[in-house]
Design a protein around this motif. Structure first.
Motif, PDB file in Angstrom:
ATOM      1  N   ALA A  11     -27.129  19.849  -0.829  1.00 56.73           N
ATOM      2  CA  ALA A  11     -25.709  19.521  -1.100  1.00 56.73           C
ATOM      3  C   ALA A  11     -25.632  18.545  -2.273  1.00 56.73           C
ATOM      4  CB  ALA A  11     -25.067  18.911   0.136  1.00 56.73           C
ATOM      5  N   ARG A  12     -24.771  18.860  -3.207  1.00 58.69           N
ATOM      6  CA  ARG A  12     -24.596  17.992  -4.379  1.00 58.69           C
ATOM      7  C   ARG A  12     -23.746  16.774  -4.014  1.00 58.69           C
ATOM      8  NH1 ARG A  12     -23.120  22.347  -9.186  1.00 58.69           N
ATOM      9  NH2 ARG A  12     -25.145  23.474  -9.113  1.00 58.69           N
ATOM     10  N   PRO A  13     -24.067  15.644  -4.618  1.00 57.26           N
ATOM     11  CA  PRO A  13     -23.243  14.438  -4.314  1.00 57.26           C
ATOM     12  C   PRO A  13     -21.860  14.589  -4.930  1.00 57.26           C
ATOM     13  CG  PRO A  13     -24.863  13.938  -6.006  1.00 57.26           C
ATOM     14  CD  PRO A  13     -25.192  15.331  -5.531  1.00 57.26           C
ATOM     15  N   VAL A  14     -20.895  14.026  -4.229  1.00 60.80           N
ATOM     16  CA  VAL A  14     -19.497  14.101  -4.710  1.00 60.80           C
ATOM     17  C   VAL A  14     -19.343  13.165  -5.913  1.00 60.80           C
ATOM     18  CG1 VAL A  14     -17.105  13.748  -4.055  1.00 60.80           C
ATOM     19  CG2 VAL A  14     -18.766  14.638  -2.376  1.00 60.80           C
ATOM     20  N   GLN A  15     -18.852  13.718  -7.098  1.00 60.76           N
ATOM     21  CA  GLN A  15     -18.651  12.902  -8.309  1.00 60.76           C
ATOM     22  C   GLN A  15     -17.396  12.052  -8.155  1.00 60.76           C
ATOM     23  OE1 GLN A  15     -18.529  15.488 -11.655  1.00 60.76           O
ATOM     24  NE2 GLN A  15     -20.697  16.103 -11.501  1.00 60.76           N
ATOM     25  N   ALA A  16     -17.538  10.807  -8.490  1.00 58.90           N
ATOM     26  CA  ALA A  16     -16.397   9.879  -8.393  1.00 58.90           C
ATOM     27  C   ALA A  16     -15.442  10.133  -9.548  1.00 58.90           C
ATOM     28  CB  ALA A  16     -16.893   8.444  -8.422  1.00 58.90           C
ATOM     29  N   GLY A  17     -14.107  10.257  -9.314  1.00 60.58           N
ATOM     30  CA  GLY A  17     -13.111  10.455 -10.375  1.00 60.58           C
ATOM     31  C   GLY A  17     -12.779   9.154 -11.115  1.00 60.58           C
ATOM     32  N   PRO A  18     -11.899   9.219 -12.111  1.00 59.51           N
ATOM     33  CA  PRO A  18     -11.522   8.009 -12.877  1.00 59.51           C
ATOM     34  C   PRO A  18     -10.813   7.023 -11.976  1.00 59.51           C
ATOM     35  CG  PRO A  18     -10.060   9.827 -13.446  1.00 59.51           C
ATOM     36  CD  PRO A  18     -11.150  10.399 -12.564  1.00 59.51           C
ATOM     37  N   ASN A  19     -11.028   5.740 -12.313  1.00 60.87           N
ATOM     38  CA  ASN A  19     -10.421   4.679 -11.538  1.00 60.87           C
ATOM     39  C   ASN A  19      -8.975   4.515 -12.023  1.00 60.87           C
ATOM     40  OD1 ASN A  19      -9.799   2.497  -9.972  1.00 60.87           O
ATOM     41  ND2 ASN A  19     -11.607   1.297 -10.571  1.00 60.87           N
ATOM     42  N   TRP A  20      -8.085   5.115 -11.297  1.00 61.11           N
ATOM     43  CA  TRP A  20      -6.686   5.092 -11.733  1.00 61.11           C
ATOM     44  C   TRP A  20      -6.085   3.703 -11.640  1.00 61.11           C
ATOM     45  CZ3 TRP A  20      -5.290   9.196 -14.222  1.00 61.11           C
ATOM     46  CH2 TRP A  20      -5.881  10.410 -13.957  1.00 61.11           C
ATOM     47  N   ARG A  21      -6.588   2.935 -10.852  1.00 58.21           N
ATOM     48  CA  ARG A  21      -6.045   1.574 -10.742  1.00 58.21           C
ATOM     49  C   ARG A  21      -6.355   0.767 -12.010  1.00 58.21           C
ATOM     50  NH1 ARG A  21      -7.423  -1.508  -5.348  1.00 58.21           N
ATOM     51  NH2 ARG A  21      -6.110   0.204  -4.616  1.00 58.21           N
ATOM     52  N   MET A  22      -7.592   0.904 -12.485  1.00 57.91           N
ATOM     53  CA  MET A  22      -7.978   0.172 -13.697  1.00 57.91           C
ATOM     54  C   MET A  22      -7.207   0.686 -14.907  1.00 57.91           C
ATOM     55  SD  MET A  22     -10.074  -2.155 -12.785  1.00 57.91           S
ATOM     56  CE  MET A  22     -10.632  -2.630 -14.390  1.00 57.91           C
ATOM     57  N   LEU A  23      -7.011   2.001 -14.942  1.00 58.09           N
ATOM     58  CA  LEU A  23      -6.252   2.559 -16.052  1.00 58.09           C
ATOM     59  C   LEU A  23      -4.818   2.046 -16.036  1.00 58.09           C
ATOM     60  CD1 LEU A  23      -7.522   6.268 -16.094  1.00 58.09           C
ATOM     61  CD2 LEU A  23      -8.099   4.417 -17.680  1.00 58.09           C
ATOM     62  N   ALA A  24      -4.252   1.939 -14.848  1.00 59.45           N
ATOM     63  CA  ALA A  24      -2.875   1.457 -14.761  1.00 59.45           C
ATOM     64  C   ALA A  24      -2.788   0.006 -15.186  1.00 59.45           C
ATOM     65  CB  ALA A  24      -2.355   1.634 -13.339  1.00 59.45           C
ATOM     66  N   VAL A  25      -3.759  -0.795 -14.785  1.00 61.05           N
ATOM     67  CA  VAL A  25      -3.754  -2.209 -15.187  1.00 61.05           C
ATOM     68  C   VAL A  25      -3.894  -2.338 -16.706  1.00 61.05           C
ATOM     69  CG1 VAL A  25      -4.997  -4.386 -14.998  1.00 61.05           C
ATOM     70  CG2 VAL A  25      -4.556  -3.018 -12.954  1.00 61.05           C
ATOM     71  N   ALA A  26      -4.819  -1.552 -17.303  1.00 62.78           N
ATOM     72  CA  ALA A  26      -5.017  -1.624 -18.771  1.00 62.78           C
ATOM     73  C   ALA A  26      -3.756  -1.179 -19.498  1.00 62.78           C
ATOM     74  CB  ALA A  26      -6.204  -0.765 -19.172  1.00 62.78           C
ATOM     75  N   GLY A  27      -3.127  -0.070 -19.025  1.00 66.34           N
ATOM     76  CA  GLY A  27      -1.893   0.385 -19.679  1.00 66.34           C
ATOM     77  C   GLY A  27      -0.800  -0.654 -19.589  1.00 66.34           C
ATOM     78  N   GLY A  28      -0.701  -1.327 -18.427  1.00 64.73           N
ATOM     79  CA  GLY A  28       0.322  -2.369 -18.301  1.00 64.73           C
ATOM     80  C   GLY A  28       0.093  -3.509 -19.272  1.00 64.73           C
ATOM     81  N   LEU A  29      -1.197  -3.918 -19.423  1.00 68.04           N
ATOM     82  CA  LEU A  29      -1.490  -4.997 -20.371  1.00 68.04           C
ATOM     83  C   LEU A  29      -1.147  -4.604 -21.806  1.00 68.04           C
ATOM     84  CD1 LEU A  29      -4.888  -6.310 -18.896  1.00 68.04           C
ATOM     85  CD2 LEU A  29      -2.622  -7.380 -18.775  1.00 68.04           C
ATOM     86  N   LEU A  30      -1.535  -3.384 -22.186  1.00 64.44           N
ATOM     87  CA  LEU A  30      -1.232  -2.938 -23.556  1.00 64.44           C
ATOM     88  C   LEU A  30       0.262  -2.878 -23.790  1.00 64.44           C
ATOM     89  CD1 LEU A  30      -3.913  -0.130 -24.100  1.00 64.44           C
ATOM     90  CD2 LEU A  30      -3.868  -2.419 -25.084  1.00 64.44           C
ATOM     91  N   GLY A  31       1.030  -2.395 -22.822  1.00 60.52           N
ATOM     92  CA  GLY A  31       2.483  -2.328 -22.978  1.00 60.52           C
ATOM     93  C   GLY A  31       3.094  -3.705 -23.112  1.00 60.52           C
ATOM     94  N   THR A  32       2.543  -4.652 -22.294  1.00 60.20           N
ATOM     95  CA  THR A  32       3.082  -6.021 -22.375  1.00 60.20           C
ATOM     96  C   THR A  32       2.829  -6.630 -23.750  1.00 60.20           C
ATOM     97  OG1 THR A  32       2.680  -6.287 -20.000  1.00 60.20           O
ATOM     98  CG2 THR A  32       3.005  -8.288 -21.303  1.00 60.20           C
ATOM     99  N   VAL A  33       1.621  -6.400 -24.278  1.00 55.35           N
ATOM    100  CA  VAL A  33       1.295  -6.930 -25.622  1.00 55.35           C
ATOM    101  C   VAL A  33       2.186  -6.310 -26.688  1.00 55.35           C
ATOM    102  CG1 VAL A  33      -0.498  -7.038 -27.360  1.00 55.35           C
ATOM    103  CG2 VAL A  33      -1.055  -7.524 -24.985  1.00 55.35           C
ATOM    104  N   ALA A  34       2.417  -4.991 -26.600  1.00 52.03           N
ATOM    105  CA  ALA A  34       3.265  -4.315 -27.584  1.00 52.03           C
ATOM    106  C   ALA A  34       4.692  -4.823 -27.530  1.00 52.03           C
ATOM    107  CB  ALA A  34       3.217  -2.807 -27.365  1.00 52.03           C
ATOM    108  N   ILE A  35       5.215  -4.993 -26.305  1.00 51.58           N
ATOM    109  CA  ILE A  35       6.593  -5.482 -26.171  1.00 51.58           C
ATOM    110  C   ILE A  35       6.699  -6.909 -26.705  1.00 51.58           C
ATOM    111  CG2 ILE A  35       8.382  -6.087 -24.518  1.00 51.58           C
ATOM    112  CD1 ILE A  35       7.424  -3.725 -22.819  1.00 51.58           C
ATOM    113  N   GLY A  36       5.690  -7.731 -26.426  1.00 46.14           N
ATOM    114  CA  GLY A  36       5.710  -9.103 -26.931  1.00 46.14           C
ATOM    115  C   GLY A  36       5.666  -9.156 -28.451  1.00 46.14           C
ATOM    116  N   GLY A  37       4.825  -8.289 -29.041  1.00 43.08           N
ATOM    117  CA  GLY A  37       4.771  -8.247 -30.513  1.00 43.08           C
ATOM    118  C   GLY A  37       6.088  -7.791 -31.114  1.00 43.08           C
ATOM    119  N   ALA A  38       6.739  -6.786 -30.503  1.00 48.20           N
ATOM    120  CA  ALA A  38       8.026  -6.304 -31.019  1.00 48.20           C
ATOM    121  C   ALA A  38       9.089  -7.381 -30.932  1.00 48.20           C
ATOM    122  CB  ALA A  38       8.453  -5.063 -30.245  1.00 48.20           C
TER     123      ALA A  38
END
Length: 276
Positions: A11-38
């Motif tokens: 049996a093959r080991p189950v591959q772990a998918g992308p960490n959606w939580r980390m992606l959401a945190v990174a996207g939130g940080l980038l959006g906050t920086v962009a809004i602050g710069g604007a």
């Protein structure tokens, strides 16, 4: 041996998918920086801004070249593309200019000293020796001669009688000839009559106003037209603009029209007799 059958696959080991939580945190940080710069950029644009000032160039307008004579281009005097006659003429002129250009003229000091020196004094010429003049010899005076005796006066002869001349008749002075007065030419021949049919044509113009102006001008120049009245008629021409004939009528006969035309033509104006 064991009776357990071991499968041939694993049996093959189950591959772990992308960490959606980390992606959401990174996207939130980038959006906050962009809004602050604007927001920061918008606030900076809303404040007062200085007017841009155009300043002159601080560099020098002209730069002295290293060679005072300017850029030396090799073979710049060569007339390669010109015909031979032009090249020969250019060579002759350049040779003549080279002969004339011999550098600055140096002053001739010796010649200047000679010209500035005062003139040498001129020795006076010796006076000629005096010439001895001989004294005149004494002249002997002759004795006075006695005057001859005066002749006795002769008796005057009687003068012959002068015959009286006959009186010469004086011609009578001619009577002054009184010139016969020449009668001034009467204008009766060019005066209008009641039933006169003869007339003269003076001009043909492009408009009625021009014809009336021409009539006033001719009346001022030619006094024979003062007693006449103008007759302006329209003349149609096929394919051309109409003309307005300027005539003066009411003359007694064709002879009167010719007489009037002679007077008008004498004032350098055109005239044509019509009718009679």
């Amino acid at each position: 041996m064991s009776d357990i059958t071991v499968p041939s696959w694993r049996a093959r080991p189950v591959q772990a998918g992308p960490n959606w939580r980390m992606l959401a945190v990174a996207g939130g940080l980038l959006g906050t920086v962009a809004i602050g710069g604007a927001i920061t950029w918008g606030v900076s644009r809303m404040g007062p801004r200085a007017v841009p000032t155009i300043e002159p160039d601080a560099r020098p307008v002209k730069i002295r070249p290293e060679a005072p004579g300017g850029l030396v281009v090799p073979n710049q005097d060569q007339l390669v593309l010109e015909p031979p006659s032009v090249r020969r003429a250019a060579e002759r002129s350049s040779t003549a200019m080279a002969r004339l250009d011999r550098g600055p003229e140096s002053p001739a000091l010796d010649l200047l000293r000679q010209q500035a020196a005062p003139p040498a004094p001129v020795a006076p010429e010796p006076a000629p020796p005096p010439v001895a003049v001989p004294s005149p010899a004494p002249v002997a005076l002759a004795p006075p001669v006695a005057a001859p005796p005066a002749a006795p006066p002769r008796s005057a002869a009687p003068a012959p009688a002068v015959q009286a001349a006959a009186p010469v008749p004086v011609p009578a002075a001619p009577r002054p000839v009184t010139p016969t007065p020449v009668a001034a030419p009467a204008h009766n021949a060019v005066s209008p009559v009641a039933n006169g049919r003869a007339m003269v044509q003076l001009a043909a113009l492009s408009s009625e106003e021009s014809a009336r102006g021409e009539w006033e001008r001719l009346q001022q120049r030619i006094p024979e037209l003062a007693a006449l009245q103008p007759v302006i008629t329209r003349f149609e021409r096929e394919g051309k603009p109409p003309l307005y004939r300027l005539r003066a009528g009411g003359l007694s006969s064709a002879a009167a029209a010719r007489t009037l035309c002679a007077a008008v033509q004498a004032k350098a104006a055109p005239c044509t007799p019509i009718g009679g």
